[in-house]
Design an enzyme around this catalytic site. Structure first.
Site, short mmCIF file in Angstrom:
data_model
loop_
_atom_site.label_atom_id
_atom_site.label_comp_id
_atom_site.label_asym_id
_atom_site.label_seq_id
_atom_site.Cartn_x
_atom_site.Cartn_y
_atom_site.Cartn_z
N ARG A 246 0.85 -1.04 0.18
CA ARG A 246 0.30 0.11 0.13
C ARG A 246 1.13 1.23 -0.41
O ARG A 246 2.27 1.23 0.26
CB ARG A 246 -1.11 -0.18 1.26
N ASP A 270 5.10 0.05 -6.67
CA ASP A 270 2.87 -0.52 -7.54
C ASP A 270 2.42 0.86 -7.13
O ASP A 270 0.98 0.15 -7.79
CB ASP A 270 3.11 -1.74 -7.73
N GLU A 275 -2.81 8.02 -5.10
CA GLU A 275 -2.86 7.38 -6.26
C GLU A 275 -4.69 7.59 -6.66
O GLU A 275 -4.56 7.16 -7.91
CB GLU A 275 -2.54 6.26 -7.04
N HIS A 307 -0.15 0.19 -9.97
CA HIS A 307 -0.66 -0.51 -8.52
C HIS A 307 -1.84 -1.70 -10.30
O HIS A 307 -2.55 -2.19 -9.83
CB HIS A 307 -2.30 -0.29 -8.44
#
Length: 337
Positions: A246, A270, A275, A307
């Site tokens: 996260r 990622d 985001e 993500h």
């Protein structure tokens, strides 16, 4: 919070009335899977691409269960609107549930459930990011794209020569460790529940000793900014940070500063703070309202992906099926705990 479903339910008997589930924030690939799988479980899905919200709570009218994506925050106001029309169970199509106001749900008498899916999806991606980071893949590919075929200015490193610190040894962290063993390097781990067969050390010791630190712990009040300025300062000079967990596990501002000063060798991310509303959207002709993301993308030793580590055919099928099964088990009064 109840545990994720981990077994396949037999198709419902035709004599049993169909269960309704409203599926919010559903992309085309998920929608196809819900339409394919739901009839086998005696479920009638109401599918919408709209994210769950107070304004769209009415789409769940008549259904006690809803399924939501991880991209949208489920606020107190949204939960209240859902509860008023009879929703009692919220299944998130993700392992993490930090995007849901779980305390508000509990106060309202609602149950929140997460799902289990193939840990291999994220574990494979994590190893790919590690290898890309230590081989300066971003810089190499950028040079090749403009037909510069010279060797990169810095030599890459081999995983067998490095110490990798794994923060969090749940299903995904354990799968990462399994893959790392094949490379022959040293592996350290830290977790609130140490597992046998792994060299567990306190977090600060792991940071001091590791050449690569990879994050796989859940996000909660205790782990927010787990890697803050102080802890990033403990890391070995030239070390790499990998985050497929996260975004808020990392203090992004502190990370940017350490990268700009050459304190760290690089990062592969990622997930990222802020985001929401950026990842999963086409922003080619629109501004990106996140200065830290833009700065990270400018740095030659930072890899950013939107993500997507979880996004495989196997994992997506797991996610949809388990979300359906979770709802059915809630309706039957036999949730897994």
């Amino acid at each position: 919070m109840r545990a994720a479903a981990r077994r396949t339910r037999s198709p419902a008997s035709p004599a049993v009335p169909a269960t309704g589930i409203t599926v919010y924030g559903c992309g085309p690939d998920e929608a196809a899977l819900f339409r394919e799988l739901a009839p086998h479980f005696g479920v009638v899905p109401t599918i919408t691409a709209a994210p769950v919200s107070e304004a769209d709570a009415g789409l769940a009218l008549g259904n006690r269960c809803v399924s939501v994506g991880h991209q949208t925050r489920v606020t107190d106001a949204t939960l209240l609107a859902l509860r008023r029309i009879g929703v009692a169970y919220v299944s998130t199509r993700s392992v993490g549930y930090d995007h849901i106001d779980v305390r508000s749900a509990q106060r309202l008498g609602m149950v929140v459930g997460n799902v289990a899916y193939s840990p291999d999806s994220v574990a494979d991606y994590t190893l790919m990011l590690m290898l890309m980071a230590v081989r300066a893949a971003k810089s190499v590919l950028r040079r090749v794209d403009v037909h510069d075929y010279r060797l990169p200015p810095a030599r890459g490193r081999e995983l067998r020569d490095l110490t990798v610190g794994v923060v969090g040894t749940g299903r995904i962290g354990a799968a990462v460790i399994d893959r790392l063993r094949g490379f022959g390097g040293k592996i350290l781990a830290t977790d609130s529940r140490p597992k046998a067969g792994t060299d567990h050390v306190p977090l600060d010791a792991l940071l001091r000793q590791s050449d690569i630190v990879t994050l796989h712990t859940p996000l909660n009040a205790d782990t927010r900014h787990l890697l803050d300025r102080r802890r990033i300062g403990l890391m070995k000079r030239g070390a790499y940070v990998i985050n497929t967990g996260r975004g808020s596990l990392l203090d992004t501002g502190a990370l940017v500063l350490a990268l700009e000063r050459g304190r760290l060798g690089g990062a592969a991310l990622d997930v990222l703070e802020g985001e929401e509303g950026i990842f999963y959207a086409d922003r080619r002709n629109r501004t990106v309202p996140n200065e830290q993301l833009l700065r990270l993308q400018e740095l030659p030793n930072v890899i950013v992906s939107p993500h997507t580590a979880y996004y495989t055919d196997h994992a997506l099928s797991d996610t949809v099926q388990h979300s359906i099964v979770n709802c059915l088990e809630f309706e039957s009064g036999s949730p897994r705990g």
